[in-house]
Design a protein around this motif. Structure first.
Motif: not given
Length: 339
Positions: A131-132, A188-190, A202-203, A209-210
């Motif tokens: 999750v973000p 993209d937040g979808q 993980s990979p 890069g985020r």
């Protein structure tokens, strides 16, 4: 006359049936073709992907090379065939590939009565959820009544639904056909969450890069033994793929590496010389050259070398061996006995 006609009709129909013996063995097909067709993911850094120079790299890529080296004597004689979760098994059954090495869980549902056989487990994985960090979600349980994205034609959705149901919770699944589309929706937040194996989560996130923006939740939704798959009905090829894996494990246990494999074939202990063809016998049993295991290990190293180079201590992923260590180092991997 009636008996003669019936007899002629009966024998006349025989050529229409295709006996199992008429199907060319996989090893013969590979030798005639001159290369191994290996089904991979192709979008999974550390496991199977092309680098900036368009060269194939990864844990599963090295397994493909090991099988090519064992069966053809040359690790370069392999073509990597990128597949999706939807078409991977059909590609194997239809002969479009010779072996499936694509972060694929071995399960009863996939391998019993399906024309597909499991050859070996090569990596123990687990299904989890990412999750973000901005959502401040600390557990999968916090996703009650939310949407979780995953891949179509995988067990991820059903397992997550069961996990939630056991806790009197619900979740809505949104399905994607490809790895790229799935993670593009996440970035993209979808998608507020994505579930997949850790070996994929993980990979992919690290390669974006985020990684600092996302968190893998601690809950284990299900365990996933990833493995090698072959077509049903060809015992020789099943044996070749299975014992190539075991040769890589045996090599690690015996301390046989890329650097010393040539010396140990000629000067090692009997167990080492027998594995590497210095003492003949195993190759003949498999229908291969006696140096089959020697060629595989010389090409990619032992299991530990493959692991460390691609996903372990020498890689950006830094996966610890954990359960994927040998039995004598706290893990579950144990090479089968060669004699």
């Amino acid at each position: 006359m009636r008996l003669v006609i019936c007899t002629l009709l009966t024998f006349g129909m025989l050529p229409l049936a295709t006996p199992a013996s008429a199907v060319d063995p996989t090893l013969s097909v590979i030798k005639k073709r001159g290369k191994l067709l290996c089904g991979v993911n192709g979008q999974l850094p550390g496991f199977s992907a092309q680098n900036a120079q368009k060269a194939w790299t990864g844990f599963e890529v090295d397994y493909c090379r090991a099988i090519a080296a064992a069966s053809l004597g040359d690790a370069t004689k392999v073509e990597f065939v990128p597949l999706t979760t939807s078409n991977r098994f059909d590609a194997l059954r239809n002969g479009h590939i010779d072996v499936l090495v694509r972060n694929t869980t071995i399960s009863l549902d996939r391998t019993v009565g399906t024309g597909v056989r499991p050859a070996a487990v090569i990596f123990i994985d687990a299904q989890r959820v990412v999750v973000p960090k901005s959502t401040n979600v600390a557990s999968v349980s916090n996703l009650d009544k939310q949407t979780v994205c995953t891949l179509r034609d995988t067990p991820y959705e059903a397992r997550l639904q069961e996990w939630m149901s056991d806790r009197k919770l619900t979740v809505t699944a949104r399905l994607f056909d490809t790895q790229d589309a799935l993670y593009r929706a996440l970035f993209d937040g979808q998608c507020p969450a994505v579930t997949q194996d850790v070996s994929a989560l993980s990979p992919t996130i690290l390669a974006s890069g985020r990684a600092a923006e996302y968190a893998v939740l601690p809950d284990i939704v299900a365990k996933d033994p990833l493995g090698l798959h072959v077509r049903a009905g060809d015992d020789q090829w099943l044996d070749i793929v299975r014992w190539t894996h075991n040769a890589l494990l045996e090599a690690e246990e015996q301390g046989i590496t890329q650097a010393n494999v040539a010396n140990l074939r000629d000067n090692g202990a009997p167990v080492e010389r027998r594995l590497l063809g210095g003492i003949p016998g195993f190759g003949k049993k498999l229908g291969l050259e006696e140096r089959w295991a020697f060629d595989a290990i010389r090409a990619v190293g032992n299991y530990g070398e493959i692991y460390d180079r691609n996903i372990g201590s020498q890689s950006p992923l830094k996966f610890s061996r954990g359960v994927n260590a040998l039995w004598n180092a706290g893990g579950v991997f144990y090479p089968l006995s060669f004699y």
